[in-house]
Motif scaffolding. Sequence first.
Motif, PDB file in Angstrom:
ATOM      1  N   ARG A 180       1.679   0.742   4.547  1.00 37.80           N
ATOM      2  CA  ARG A 180       1.960   1.920   3.736  1.00 37.80           C
ATOM      3  C   ARG A 180       2.577   3.014   4.593  1.00 37.80           C
ATOM      4  O   ARG A 180       3.502   3.701   4.187  1.00 37.80           O
ATOM      5  CB  ARG A 180       0.655   2.383   3.093  1.00 37.80           C
ATOM      6  CG  ARG A 180       0.818   3.311   1.912  1.00 37.80           C
ATOM      7  CD  ARG A 180       1.630   2.720   0.787  1.00 37.80           C
ATOM      8  NE  ARG A 180       0.947   1.733  -0.012  1.00 37.80           N
ATOM      9  CZ  ARG A 180       0.040   2.011  -0.938  1.00 37.80           C
ATOM     10  NH1 ARG A 180      -0.281   3.248  -1.180  1.00 37.80           N
ATOM     11  NH2 ARG A 180      -0.524   1.051  -1.629  1.00 37.80           N
ATOM     12  N   LEU A 219      -1.054   8.730   0.176  1.00 40.59           N
ATOM     13  CA  LEU A 219      -0.521   8.534   1.538  1.00 40.59           C
ATOM     14  C   LEU A 219      -1.491   8.943   2.649  1.00 40.59           C
ATOM     15  O   LEU A 219      -1.758   8.170   3.567  1.00 40.59           O
ATOM     16  CB  LEU A 219       0.798   9.296   1.677  1.00 40.59           C
ATOM     17  CG  LEU A 219       1.524   9.153   3.007  1.00 40.59           C
ATOM     18  CD1 LEU A 219       1.750   7.693   3.334  1.00 40.59           C
ATOM     19  CD2 LEU A 219       2.850   9.878   2.969  1.00 40.59           C
ATOM     20  N   GLN A 260       2.023   6.109  -4.469  1.00 38.66           N
ATOM     21  CA  GLN A 260       2.147   6.006  -3.011  1.00 38.66           C
ATOM     22  C   GLN A 260       2.133   7.378  -2.353  1.00 38.66           C
ATOM     23  O   GLN A 260       1.589   7.548  -1.270  1.00 38.66           O
ATOM     24  CB  GLN A 260       3.433   5.277  -2.646  1.00 38.66           C
ATOM     25  CG  GLN A 260       3.330   3.774  -2.785  1.00 38.66           C
ATOM     26  CD  GLN A 260       4.695   3.134  -2.631  1.00 38.66           C
ATOM     27  OE1 GLN A 260       5.618   3.429  -3.374  1.00 38.66           O
ATOM     28  NE2 GLN A 260       4.837   2.260  -1.657  1.00 38.66           N
ATOM     29  N   ALA A 285       6.259   4.954   4.386  1.00 36.67           N
ATOM     30  CA  ALA A 285       6.332   6.416   4.314  1.00 36.67           C
ATOM     31  C   ALA A 285       7.219   6.976   5.422  1.00 36.67           C
ATOM     32  O   ALA A 285       8.044   7.862   5.184  1.00 36.67           O
ATOM     33  CB  ALA A 285       4.933   7.015   4.405  1.00 36.67           C
TER      34      ALA A 285
END
Lengths: 327, 500
Positions: free
Chosen positions: A202, B357, B353, A206
């Motif tokens: 993840r 985060l 998302q 990002a």
Amino acid sequence: MKANTHLESQTKNIWSQSRLKIKGYAGKYGILIGFIAICIFLSFASPVFLTSANLINILKQVSIIGIVSMGMTMIIISGGIDLSVGSILALTSVVVAVCAQNSIPLILCILIAIAVGGLAGMINGYVTAKGAISPFIVTLGMMTVARGIALIISNGMPVSGLPETFFTLGSTVFLGLPLPVYIFFLMIFVTTILLKKTRFGRHLYAIGGNEQAALVSGINITKVKVWVYVIGGLLTGLAGVVLAARVGAGQPNAAVGYELDAIAAVVIGGVSFSGGIGHPLGALLGTLIIGVINNGLDLMNVPTYYQQIIKGLIIVAAVLLDKNRAK
Amino acid sequence: MTGQNILQMQNIHKAFGGVIALDNVSFNVKKGSVHALMGENGAGKSTLMKILLGINKPDQGTICIDNKEVTWDKPSDALAAGISMIHQELNPVPHLSIAENIFLGREPINKRTGFIDYKRMNEETSHLLKELDLQVAPTELVANLSVAKIQLIEIAKAISYQAQIVVMDEPTSAISNKEVDKLFQIIQKLKTNGVTVIYISHKMEEVFSICDDVTVLRDGSFIGTESIREINMNQLVSMMVGRKIEDVFPQVTHNTGEVILKANNLESKGLFQNISFQLKKGEILGFAGLMGAGRTEIMEAIFGLRKLDKGELIYKGKKVIFKHPQDAVKNKIILVPEDRKNSGLVLNHSIRQNISLTTIGNYTQKGLIKAKKERSVVERIIEKLRIKVSNMEQSASSLSGGNQQKVVLAKCLLSDPEIIILDEPTRGIDIKAKSEIYKIINELAQQGKGIIMISSEMPEILGLSDRILVLHQGQITGELLKKDATQEKILQLAMGRNVS
């Protein structure tokens, strides 16, 4: 009158929605559709194409670049690039061969080679992240350095005379498929889990999507970046072992230009070159497309020089498709 | 001289996606006047100007210049017709000279050689600079100039297009008082030369001292055009806000607790110095000041995005240094950045998302993300903050500014922070979303979180803060309690003057 216009706008709305949907599917599965189209075309163009022997052959051929492209997928998703994979591939194939020649136990040889790949990746990642230098430059340097080391260790010659057990690694067939293909599949699985199921994955997305936002969100950018290059290096090291096992020698001059094939596979597979977007299964499709095209053009007896032109055009066409999808 | 309209924009309508940015707006400007265009952020000022400059096309409506209807295909058409703009964010090329910047893209060519005619370019530039009383050489690199000088260079550039209409967007946001006076002199000079100026500003004082007329927009609608001589400040404010301040800001008193953060003599060379303050639990501490006063930089330094040269931070009684943002986040201090598109969100990623985060590690089991848990947490916070989404998988870029800001807030709140630093929390979002965000901020304070809020919007800083620190050029020039604070006092302090 008013009801009429309302109805009109509603139909218009539904129409535009379904059109959007179609467009969405075409974008999402564009590569898959392209892949199937190429396969259908080739199965008509050559009677050999659709035989199981040939299909297995294609899988075998793409497994090395496929393993490398899994690492490349992660690196490109993080917003980076790795130009050194071809050289690291050659270096690690030499390392594993030299180790095996010196009668170090096989499993240890393999681990050493993979570790060397990981170390090279760590240097790439560390200099990129800590030194805030473009990964293009850093890995360009590594590309030359790793190739040089490979040539020094091997004296510029293929390292052969390896023990018998080593070959079995490349030639063992299980349920009709050679071992490298299984390794490739396993790495796709591992990459998918890493990217889609872990915190690390993840964070990679990002950072590639918006590094500043990732930083402000409290993500340790340096750590993630170093690790992604380490993982890329480990995968390349593994691919180097497979290469050495398949050809039965360490090849200091092998895999020249593999970085471009791996990048092409990843980009054809819909991984955004600017980072933040992509799926390892897309990269798998990209790898298969390149493999199928290579194979098909060979089967159709297209001269190698022309093959290069066709491959190049397909890469650019795929990225154009990707760009339209992004809109 | 004045009287005739040089510009008439009639019944302008513009929508982006489904969002109406301008609804039937008319904007008429007299020749040779200085015309203020006012309205809160998101009122539609910049969209209207983008239409005037040919950057956006109106869905409906007409533009007339000197009573002739015009349509622009591209921005250069507007420029050719004598309309130029000085943007709030300056975009010079730092490693080119002043002359090269001014003539960028239209460099005079020596017909004989085919090369750039530097002699002519520098001569014309030096003529322009003289006109503006600027004591710099045309060959000086822009990188060596102060922000204020660059601002004046931009004006020179705008004039060099033989502009009839010059749009100035917040031209004083980054410059000192002395330079403001200079700017006003230049505007006067432009006026006497027959140039029309459209002056976008939030600053009442400036509008009343330099402008002839004012047009107010609110939520994309035209509210009115008035002569400055026939209106006072209160009337203008109520035109802009459209309601009394109390309606937007719920009057809440916060029960403040013990001191949670103490800053002692923070300094970063060239940016700020001698910054000392205390933040209590449950308190909203406002940071006011003009743009460039160093507020954002101070917060970045506290948060670990920037290096401190001097000073210490005491957090919960212990001395701390945050070298990286991750250190601050780990200690439950979070920052909601000013620029949500560049530092707050990963725009092309999903809302889910984005929200998860910072805290994604909390939803993992044996290192693997539990999608169900992640979704349920995200769903709950979306509901709690009333974020309007049709689906948490839609991309963050598809949301309106207000909802985007709520997504950033949601992300931050999930990490259960003790200190929340808000940098311009409602920049560019509509009034309704604003008041919802104010409600959230108030609730957070009531829960005992320490809140630092930077804001350039007076009503916001006055309406929310328990205490206000005002900064001027990197120094704290005053501290005001809520009951003593007024717009005028804050402005005085922000401009470096003493409040008696």
